[in-house]
Design a protein around this motif. Structure first.
Motif, short mmCIF file in Angstrom:
data_model
loop_
_atom_site.label_atom_id
_atom_site.label_comp_id
_atom_site.label_asym_id
_atom_site.label_seq_id
_atom_site.Cartn_x
_atom_site.Cartn_y
_atom_site.Cartn_z
N GLU A 68 -5.32 -10.24 -4.49
CA GLU A 68 -5.52 -11.94 -4.50
C GLU A 68 -5.14 -12.04 -6.07
OE1 GLU A 68 -8.83 -14.97 -4.55
OE2 GLU A 68 -8.94 -14.27 -2.62
N GLU A 69 -3.76 -12.47 -5.98
CA GLU A 69 -3.18 -13.21 -7.14
C GLU A 69 -2.97 -14.41 -7.01
OE1 GLU A 69 -2.97 -10.46 -10.03
OE2 GLU A 69 -4.13 -9.64 -8.41
N ASN A 70 -1.72 -14.62 -7.89
CA ASN A 70 -2.07 -15.99 -8.16
C ASN A 70 -0.06 -16.26 -7.41
OD1 ASN A 70 -3.12 -17.53 -9.96
ND2 ASN A 70 -2.34 -16.08 -11.82
N ASP A 71 0.30 -15.07 -7.38
CA ASP A 71 1.56 -15.18 -6.33
C ASP A 71 1.69 -14.62 -5.05
OD1 ASP A 71 4.30 -13.06 -7.31
OD2 ASP A 71 2.98 -14.12 -9.09
N ALA A 72 2.85 -14.81 -4.53
CA ALA A 72 3.20 -13.68 -3.25
C ALA A 72 3.00 -12.08 -3.22
CB ALA A 72 3.37 -14.15 -2.09
N TYR A 73 4.06 -12.07 -4.31
CA TYR A 73 5.14 -11.25 -4.88
C TYR A 73 3.68 -9.25 -5.44
CZ TYR A 73 9.48 -12.96 -3.57
OH TYR A 73 10.53 -12.98 -2.54
N SER A 74 3.04 -10.81 -6.49
CA SER A 74 2.49 -9.49 -7.33
C SER A 74 1.08 -9.55 -6.51
CB SER A 74 2.03 -9.98 -8.42
OG SER A 74 1.64 -11.74 -7.98
N ALA A 75 1.02 -9.91 -5.76
CA ALA A 75 -0.78 -9.38 -4.33
C ALA A 75 -0.17 -8.36 -3.54
CB ALA A 75 -0.91 -11.05 -3.92
N PHE A 76 1.11 -8.84 -3.61
CA PHE A 76 1.14 -7.53 -1.94
C PHE A 76 1.61 -6.17 -3.07
CE2 PHE A 76 4.97 -4.86 -1.21
CZ PHE A 76 4.96 -3.95 -0.44
N ASN A 77 2.89 -6.15 -4.22
CA ASN A 77 2.64 -5.53 -5.36
C ASN A 77 0.64 -4.82 -5.64
OD1 ASN A 77 5.21 -4.85 -5.06
ND2 ASN A 77 5.26 -6.64 -7.36
N SER A 78 -0.01 -5.06 -5.85
CA SER A 78 -1.14 -4.70 -6.55
C SER A 78 -2.08 -4.48 -4.67
CB SER A 78 -1.87 -6.79 -6.45
OG SER A 78 -1.22 -6.78 -7.80
N ALA A 79 -1.71 -5.06 -4.06
CA ALA A 79 -2.32 -4.10 -2.48
C ALA A 79 -1.26 -3.17 -2.46
CB ALA A 79 -1.79 -5.34 -1.33
N PHE A 80 -0.26 -2.59 -2.33
CA PHE A 80 0.56 -1.39 -2.27
C PHE A 80 0.02 -0.64 -3.33
CE2 PHE A 80 3.47 0.90 -1.15
CZ PHE A 80 3.87 1.23 0.01
N VAL A 81 -0.33 -0.92 -4.53
CA VAL A 81 -0.88 0.35 -5.52
C VAL A 81 -2.36 1.32 -4.66
CG1 VAL A 81 -1.98 0.30 -7.44
CG2 VAL A 81 0.86 -0.81 -7.00
N ASP A 82 -3.03 0.35 -4.33
CA ASP A 82 -4.13 0.81 -3.77
C ASP A 82 -3.70 1.41 -2.76
OD1 ASP A 82 -5.18 -0.53 -6.00
OD2 ASP A 82 -6.14 -2.44 -4.96
N VAL A 83 -2.96 0.88 -1.71
CA VAL A 83 -2.74 1.93 -0.74
C VAL A 83 -1.76 3.04 -1.41
CG1 VAL A 83 -0.98 2.67 1.19
CG2 VAL A 83 -2.57 0.44 1.16
N GLU A 84 -1.41 3.20 -2.16
CA GLU A 84 -0.13 4.42 -2.67
C GLU A 84 -1.32 4.96 -2.47
OE1 GLU A 84 3.82 4.16 -4.31
OE2 GLU A 84 2.31 2.24 -4.49
N LYS A 85 -2.56 4.89 -3.60
CA LYS A 85 -3.57 5.56 -4.40
C LYS A 85 -4.22 5.97 -3.57
CE LYS A 85 -4.31 3.24 -8.55
NZ LYS A 85 -5.22 1.91 -9.18
N GLN A 86 -4.55 6.03 -2.18
CA GLN A 86 -5.31 6.16 -1.29
C GLN A 86 -4.71 7.32 -0.58
OE1 GLN A 86 -6.07 3.02 1.92
NE2 GLN A 86 -6.97 2.04 -0.05
N ILE A 87 -3.37 6.60 0.31
CA ILE A 87 -2.51 7.92 0.60
C ILE A 87 -1.60 9.33 -0.33
CG2 ILE A 87 -0.26 8.54 0.96
CD1 ILE A 87 0.66 5.66 1.28
#
Length: 98
Positions: A68-87
């Protein structure tokens, strides 16, 4: 390989969709994994924030994260960083078990 970008009570523009698709394609290619599908959902969160939910299905496993972030781009980037860590963790587990 299907990448689906959905907005729930949120307008998803062309540039956001392209950003999501190109980021996922480049990053998954880096790990030499076959992408089965990816579902990205954007919703409005309280206090004028945007919540992004990212679910990525690989042959290896399924991965999911939200941010959850102030804009859609940073919200997606933050969530995808977590997915990358899981991978990364899953690939390291596979290497250590061989």
């Amino acid at each position: 390989m299907t990448i689906q970008v959905i907005g729930q009570n949120f307008e998803v523009g062309e540039s956001l969709t392209e950003h999501v698709k190109s980021t996922i394609s480049k990053k998954i290619e880096k790990y030499n994994q076959n992408l089965i599908s990816a579902n990205i959902t954007f919703t409005e969160a309280p206090h004028k924030k945007v919540k992004s939910s990212v679910k990525v299905e690989l042959k290896l496993s399924d991965f999911f994260a939200t941010a959850e972030e102030n804009d859609a781009y940073s919200a997606f980037n933050s969530a995808f960083v977590d997915v990358e860590k899981q991978i990364t963790r899953e690939l390291e587990k596979m290497k250590s078990h061989k």
